[in-house]
Design an enzyme around this catalytic site. Structure first.
Site, short mmCIF file in Angstrom:
data_model
loop_
_atom_site.label_atom_id
_atom_site.label_comp_id
_atom_site.label_asym_id
_atom_site.label_seq_id
_atom_site.Cartn_x
_atom_site.Cartn_y
_atom_site.Cartn_z
N CYS A 114 0.72 -1.30 -0.03
CA CYS A 114 0.11 -0.05 0.14
C CYS A 114 0.62 1.34 -0.20
O CYS A 114 0.56 2.07 -0.74
CB CYS A 114 -0.98 -0.05 1.22
SG CYS A 114 -2.15 1.26 1.24
N CYS A 210 -5.76 -3.16 7.43
CA CYS A 210 -6.98 -2.29 7.36
C CYS A 210 -8.46 -3.01 6.61
O CYS A 210 -9.43 -2.55 7.13
CB CYS A 210 -6.75 -0.88 6.88
SG CYS A 210 -6.49 -0.87 5.00
#
EC number: 2.8.1.13
Length: 398
Positions: A114, A210
């Site tokens: 990410c 997440c």
């Protein structure tokens, strides 16, 4: 021309900074500090995944309530705030590779992917498009000038050290990024949040993965890659078949609990044979590793990695985010890069990162690192595993 607090030329009021706002306390404090110092601050939040399952879940980021929190903080600070829909990009660059990695028997780190793609590539370009002089984040890491460029250093608060997840940051990105929290302990960051009157001052910290509701990553992977839930054999490294499993997605190298067999001896997962859907287990000593081979290396050292001496370079290596850097020797030859761990490590899984440092202090410079492609165990365990894999290949070919 004198430099401001971000090591940029010009007065703060003439310096535009985009702040990556996740809705958590850290990035909110970054925005608040920079606004208080007079910078032209713009908040940007990325919507990264379908937040339906995470809207009411504490500890997520970049979805649902977190986006609303970032909006409210921006409003209270009087700064513009934009929400960018990056769901498709996040799926392509992070979630799909995460699932593919597990299917192949690896243990991936989606946070690195990410940062490497969405946050420090796509968002960085967005910041430039907005005319920003820098992109600031709430990561706990330091950067400072080092000759013509900037270098990364471990933070003051080593309990919050995020350098392990940022090893893939390129030199160009490092030069543009700023990390205002690197010199602060977490407790002080929360105090500043209270001083600024931020509504997120007491908000729980976000979780590493997440997009995984309740931490059940196996559910996500099984949905995206059903083959990861195919049953198979649990095999001892000595060749004995001990039982069955419900999918390699439920296992990782180094795991002891929940293996699903009872033999009267302590067993650990030592290898995931994805091609044959086998979970290979063995005693703890079968996990001991002294050499790891790296792929996708991002090298930030002054000397080009191809020019390292034959004797190698003494470094400190970190093979897990929760472990401190330990003495190692970095070597490169014939297009391969590997790290020899002086004291050895156990439970090293392919797909994880090996991050390199100048030393083991909280002032250590980050030299970069790479993903672990494979590792070499103690000779006896290595030979047993090699023989086991060779026999499986022969059986498949028959």
């Amino acid at each position: 021309m004198s430099l401001n607090s971000l090591d940029l030329p010009g007065k703060p009021e003439d310096t535009r900074v985009v702040v990556a706002m996740s809705g958590g306390v850290d990035s909110s404090v970054v925005a608040g500090i920079l606004k208080r110092e007079g910078y032209d601050v713009v908040g940007v939040t990325l919507q990264l995944y379908d937040h339906g399952a995470a809207v009411h879940r504490a500890g997520s980021c970049c979805a649902g309530q977190d986006i609303e929190d970032a909006r409210r903080v921006s409003e209270s600070l009087g700064i513009p705030h934009y929400v960018l829909d990056y769901e498709a990009r996040f799926r392509e660059a992070v979630i799909d590779p995460f699932a593919n990695s597990y299917v192949s028997g690896e243990t991936p780190i989606p946070c690195v992917s990410c940062n490497q793609t969405v946050k420090f590539a796509d968002l960085l370009q967005t910041a430039r498009d907005l005319g920003a002089d820098a992109l600031a984040t709430g990561h706990y890491i330091r950067s400072r000038a080092n000759g013509a460029h900037r270098a990364l250093y471990r933070p003051v608060d080593t309990d919050r050290d995020q350098s392990y997840f940022l090893f893939a940051t390129t030199q160009e990105q490092i030069d543009y990024l700023r990390f205002p929290l690197g010199h602060l302990p977490k407790a002080q960051v929360r105090e500043i949040a209270e001083e600024l009157g931020l509504t997120v001052a007491k908000k729980q910290d976000s979780q590493d993965i997440c997009f995984v509701p309740q931490g059940k990553y196996s559910d996500i992977i099984s949905r995206l890659k059903p083959e990861a839930a195919n049953p198979g054999d649990i095999v001892h490294i000595d060749g004995r078949t001990l039982g069955r499993h419900d999918g390699i997605v439920h296992y990782t190298v180094g795991q002891r609990r929940g293996i699903g067999v009872a033999t009267g001896e302590a067993l650990y997962v030592v290898h995931l044979d994805a091609a044959n859907a086998r979970v290979i287990v063995g005693p703890r000593e079968a996990l001991e590793t002294h050499k790891v081979f790296l792929r996708d290396v991002n090298w930030l050292g002054d000397t080009p990695i191809a020019d390292l001496p034959k004797s190698g370079m003494e470094v400190f290596a970190k093979v897990r985010s929760t472990r401190p850097p330990r003495p190692a020797v970095l070597r490169h030859a014939d297009g391969q890069t590997w790290v020899e761990l002086v004291d050895g490590e156990s439970g090293i899984a392919p797909g994880q990162a090996c991050v390199l440092y100048s030393d083991d202090s909280n002032a250590a410079c980050v030299f970069g690192g790479g993903f672990i492609g494979r590792s070499e165990r103690e000779p006896q365990a290595e030979e047993m595993l090699r023989r086991l894999m060779a026999n499986a290949d022969k059986a498949s070919a028959a």
